[in-house]
Structure formats: structure tokens, C-alpha cells
Motif scaffolding. Structure first.
Motif, PDB file in Angstrom:
ATOM      1  N   UNK A  39       6.662  -5.405  -5.647  1.00 31.77           N
ATOM      2  CA  UNK A  39       6.149  -4.670  -6.791  1.00 31.77           C
ATOM      3  C   UNK A  39       6.379  -6.131  -7.855  1.00 31.77           C
ATOM      4  N   UNK A  40       5.853  -5.945  -9.338  1.00 36.31           N
ATOM      5  CA  UNK A  40       6.586  -7.251  -9.843  1.00 36.31           C
ATOM      6  C   UNK A  40       6.060  -6.471 -11.393  1.00 36.31           C
ATOM      7  N   UNK A  41       7.280  -7.088 -11.737  1.00 30.70           N
ATOM      8  CA  UNK A  41       7.470  -6.788 -13.604  1.00 30.70           C
ATOM      9  C   UNK A  41       8.119  -7.782 -13.968  1.00 30.70           C
ATOM     10  N   UNK A  59      -5.411   1.258  -8.984  1.00 29.36           N
ATOM     11  CA  UNK A  59      -5.089   2.288  -9.345  1.00 29.36           C
ATOM     12  C   UNK A  59      -4.243   2.206 -10.726  1.00 29.36           C
ATOM     13  N   UNK A  60      -4.105   3.141 -11.208  1.00 24.82           N
ATOM     14  CA  UNK A  60      -3.147   2.626 -12.450  1.00 24.82           C
ATOM     15  C   UNK A  60      -3.314   3.478 -13.681  1.00 24.82           C
ATOM     16  N   UNK A  61      -2.124   3.894 -14.459  1.00 26.92           N
ATOM     17  CA  UNK A  61      -1.276   4.936 -15.478  1.00 26.92           C
ATOM     18  C   UNK A  61      -2.253   4.391 -16.361  1.00 26.92           C
ATOM     19  N   UNK A  62      -1.647   5.974 -17.863  1.00 29.08           N
ATOM     20  CA  UNK A  62      -2.106   5.064 -18.928  1.00 29.08           C
ATOM     21  C   UNK A  62      -1.265   5.160 -19.461  1.00 29.08           C
ATOM     22  N   UNK A  63      -0.695   3.920 -20.528  1.00 29.76           N
ATOM     23  CA  UNK A  63       0.315   3.440 -21.541  1.00 29.76           C
ATOM     24  C   UNK A  63       1.065   5.172 -22.313  1.00 29.76           C
ATOM     25  N   UNK A  64       0.250   6.204 -22.437  1.00 35.49           N
ATOM     26  CA  UNK A  64       0.862   6.965 -22.356  1.00 35.49           C
ATOM     27  C   UNK A  64       1.639   7.690 -21.021  1.00 35.49           C
ATOM     28  N   UNK A  65       0.790   7.632 -20.078  1.00 31.91           N
ATOM     29  CA  UNK A  65       1.995   7.774 -19.199  1.00 31.91           C
ATOM     30  C   UNK A  65       3.115   7.381 -19.001  1.00 31.91           C
ATOM     31  N   UNK A  66       3.107   6.467 -18.720  1.00 24.92           N
ATOM     32  CA  UNK A  66       4.032   5.413 -19.226  1.00 24.92           C
ATOM     33  C   UNK A  66       5.052   5.091 -20.144  1.00 24.92           C
ATOM     34  N   UNK A  67       5.008   5.818 -20.800  1.00 25.70           N
ATOM     35  CA  UNK A  67       6.140   6.066 -21.623  1.00 25.70           C
ATOM     36  C   UNK A  67       6.709   7.235 -22.400  1.00 25.70           C
ATOM     37  N   UNK A  68       5.956   8.245 -21.375  1.00 23.32           N
ATOM     38  CA  UNK A  68       6.539   9.705 -21.748  1.00 23.32           C
ATOM     39  C   UNK A  68       6.849  10.545 -20.846  1.00 23.32           C
ATOM     40  N   UNK A  69       6.206  10.022 -19.509  1.00 24.92           N
ATOM     41  CA  UNK A  69       6.087  10.691 -18.094  1.00 24.92           C
ATOM     42  C   UNK A  69       6.701  10.349 -16.586  1.00 24.92           C
ATOM     43  N   UNK A  70       7.550   9.137 -17.114  1.00 22.68           N
ATOM     44  CA  UNK A  70       7.813   9.065 -15.919  1.00 22.68           C
ATOM     45  C   UNK A  70       9.555   9.260 -15.684  1.00 22.68           C
ATOM     46  N   UNK A  93       9.013   2.387 -11.438  1.00 23.79           N
ATOM     47  CA  UNK A  93       8.120   3.630 -11.673  1.00 23.79           C
ATOM     48  C   UNK A  93       6.310   3.034 -10.935  1.00 23.79           C
ATOM     49  N   UNK A  94       6.460   3.023  -9.826  1.00 16.94           N
ATOM     50  CA  UNK A  94       4.636   2.264 -10.131  1.00 16.94           C
ATOM     51  C   UNK A  94       3.838   2.611 -10.914  1.00 16.94           C
ATOM     52  N   UNK A  95       3.816   2.151 -12.223  1.00 18.09           N
ATOM     53  CA  UNK A  95       2.836   2.590 -12.312  1.00 18.09           C
ATOM     54  C   UNK A  95       1.054   1.967 -12.572  1.00 18.09           C
ATOM     55  N   UNK A  96       0.754   0.852 -11.432  1.00 19.68           N
ATOM     56  CA  UNK A  96      -0.425   1.071 -10.812  1.00 19.68           C
ATOM     57  C   UNK A  96      -0.548  -0.111  -9.780  1.00 19.68           C
ATOM     58  N   UNK A  97      -1.375   0.002  -9.153  1.00 28.67           N
ATOM     59  CA  UNK A  97      -1.192  -0.613  -7.766  1.00 28.67           C
ATOM     60  C   UNK A  97      -2.415  -1.737  -8.084  1.00 28.67           C
ATOM     61  N   UNK A  98      -1.374  -3.301  -7.420  1.00 24.42           N
ATOM     62  CA  UNK A  98      -2.625  -4.630  -7.666  1.00 24.42           C
ATOM     63  C   UNK A  98      -2.986  -3.881  -5.959  1.00 24.42           C
ATOM     64  N   UNK A  99      -3.221  -4.036  -5.337  1.00 22.66           N
ATOM     65  CA  UNK A  99      -3.718  -3.499  -4.334  1.00 22.66           C
ATOM     66  C   UNK A  99      -5.032  -2.677  -4.255  1.00 22.66           C
ATOM     67  N   UNK A 100      -4.737  -1.624  -4.324  1.00 19.47           N
ATOM     68  CA  UNK A 100      -5.783  -0.069  -4.996  1.00 19.47           C
ATOM     69  C   UNK A 100      -6.396  -0.575  -6.094  1.00 19.47           C
ATOM     70  N   UNK A 118       0.919  -0.876   0.086  1.00 19.53           N
ATOM     71  CA  UNK A 118      -0.162  -0.201  -0.169  1.00 19.53           C
ATOM     72  C   UNK A 118       1.205   0.802   0.215  1.00 19.53           C
ATOM     73  N   UNK A 119       2.098   1.279   0.618  1.00 23.03           N
ATOM     74  CA  UNK A 119       3.027   2.329   0.890  1.00 23.03           C
ATOM     75  C   UNK A 119       3.927   2.445  -0.337  1.00 23.03           C
ATOM     76  N   UNK A 120       3.311   1.793  -1.621  1.00 26.60           N
ATOM     77  CA  UNK A 120       3.979   1.942  -2.986  1.00 26.60           C
ATOM     78  C   UNK A 120       3.039   2.812  -4.077  1.00 26.60           C
ATOM     79  N   UNK A 121       3.104   4.231  -4.135  1.00 31.48           N
ATOM     80  CA  UNK A 121       1.969   4.928  -4.565  1.00 31.48           C
ATOM     81  C   UNK A 121       2.374   5.039  -6.142  1.00 31.48           C
ATOM     82  N   UNK A 122       1.139   5.261  -6.508  1.00 34.85           N
ATOM     83  CA  UNK A 122       1.674   5.523  -8.493  1.00 34.85           C
ATOM     84  C   UNK A 122       2.786   6.535  -8.566  1.00 34.85           C
TER      85      UNK A 122
END
Length: 235
Positions: free
Chosen positions: A177-179, A210-221, A201-208, A97-101
Motif C-alpha cells: 500500500x501507499x502512505x 473502493x474507498x471509505x469516507x473521511x468520517x470513517x477514517x477519523x472515527x472508525x479505525x 488501516x486500508x482506507x481505499x483500494x487503488x486496485x478496485x 487485491x488481498x488488502x481489503x478495506x
């Protein structure tokens, strides 16, 4: 000398390389952060570039998804092109839970459900760990910039769409986390006597959920990218 997966010639690739899974993230890193970048690979659309960052030669190349893919690219980079420092910059799903997006996770060690280490015919289970110098430098860079980060254990899994919620068992053991790649990268680096580190970068939380978009994962980390690049130039 070109390989079946890489068109580069010896000398085209720096001794230090960033390794995103997504080749388009490699393109973003090269275009955003590197000066005078030159593309050295387009084979299978796995883009690779070399340029300079604050005056130091650095490369970046996509590796694809999964341990077989990064195993091929990291092995060739090490043994055919003389790469000494390999920094994976990826995304991951948080299991705590402490590993936020947006939080940066640094993989001190990598667990796995893969049989990747079977090739070494070891008489036990190999503990795949990061190079301490790379890890310490990355941690210091994140601390200096005030970026949220956590250092610990991650899981490199062979399976994305799982039939059972096995992540809960790993979470009980403190896995952050999982990769899908770092265990193989750490094995390849250990066997060759070179340095490797996985940061995510945490892109999504399996716990909560929550998730980022594919565009955010590509461009905003960008925080993760800056930490990796600042680490690269201090080696």
C-alpha cells in the motif's frame, strides 16, 4: 521545553506515543481509549494528549501529512521530549487485491520516492525498516484478536495526485500500500537509536476503486488503534 511546534514541557509526553496523521484522530483516540487524558499541545491545531491505558502512561499526537511534517514532529519528540517508542497509526491506499478495506497493514519496511535520507549523506540507498520488537508485538496482538492484517512493505510517497500510474510498478515489487510518512519516521528513529513502527488501516483500494469516507477514517479505525495501544503497554 517548548519548541516552535509543540507547547509541551519535558515530562508531559510519555516514552511511548501513537502518531496519527490527523489531529482529530488523536483527539478520538485520547477521548475513547485513554483515562485521565490531558492535552499538551494545540500549536497549529496539531493536538497532543497524554493519559493512561490499562494503567500505563501513553501519549498520542497528530503529525500532519507528508514526510516533512512527521519529520519535524518525530525529531522533536525524540530529541526534545525523550520519546523512545513511536507508533504511527494511519490510513493507506492498497496496491494489492488481498488488502481489503479495513485490513491492517504493518510496515515491515518502507520504500520511498522521497529524497528524505539525503540529509544523512549515505553512500547508497537506506532501507528503512520497523523495529522488530514493535512489529512482532503488534502482529501478536492482531493475531490474538482475530483482526485481518498483512505484514510487508509499503511505499511512503511524496505525491498524492500523480500524473502517471507509478503504483503499478511498486505493486509488482510486492508493495502492499501507499502512505506518505513512514519512511521519514523510520529514518528519524534509526538515526536516534529508538523504536518506530507504522501500522495502517486500508482506507481505499487503488486496485478496485473502493474507498471509505473521511468520517470513517477519523472515527472508525478502532482495530488498528487497539493493536497500537496493546503494543504500547507491552514495552
Amino acid at each position: 521545553m517548548a519548541t516552535p511546534h509543540n507547547a509541551a514541557n519535558m515530562g508531559d509526553i510519555a516514552e511511548t506515543i501513537l502518531l496519527p496523521g490527523d489531529p482529530l484522530r488523536a483527539k478520538v483516540i485520547a477521548e475513547t481509549f485513554l483515562e485521565n487524558s490531558v492535552q499538551f499541545n494545540t500549536v497549529r491545531n496539531m493536538f497532543g494528549y497524554t493519559g493512561t491505558y490499562k494503567g500505563k502512561k501513553v501519549s498520542v499526537m497528530g503529525t500532519g501529512m507528508g514526510m516533512p511534517s512527521i519529520g519535524i514532529y518525530s525529531h522533536e519528540l525524540i530529541h526534545f521530549y525523550g520519546v523512545k517508542n513511536l507508533i504511527r497509526v494511519g490510513s493507506c491506499g492498497a496496491t494489492q487485491e488481498n488488502a481489503k478495506l479495513g485490513t491492517i497493514l504493518m510496515a515491515q519496511g518502507a520504500c520511498t520516492d522521497s529524497n528524505y535520507a539525503h540529509q544523512y549523506q549515505l553512500p547508497g540507498i537506506f532501507s528503512a525498516i520497523a523495529d522488530f520488537t514493535l512489529l512482532k508485538t503488534a502482529q501478536e496482538m492482531a493475531e490474538a484478536e482475530g483482526y485481518p492484517y498483512i505484514v510487508g512493505n509499503i511505499l511512503s510517497s511524496d505525491v498524492f495526485y500523480t500524473e502517471t500510474p507509478e503504483w503499478k510498478q511498486w505493486a509488482k515489487m510486492g508493495v502492499l500500500g501507499i502512505e506518505m510518512e513512514s519512511y521519514a519516521l523510520y529514518c528519524e528513529a534509526a538515526r536516534a537509536g529508538v523504536r518506530a513502527l507504522g501500522i495502517f488501516t486500508v482506507s481505499d483500494s487503488i486496485v478496485t476503486g473502493e474507498a471509505t469516507t473521511a468520517e470513517e477514517r477519523q472515527n472508525k479505525f478502532t482495530n488498528m488503534m487497539k493493536v497500537a495501544l496493546e503494543t504500547a503497554i507491552r514495552l
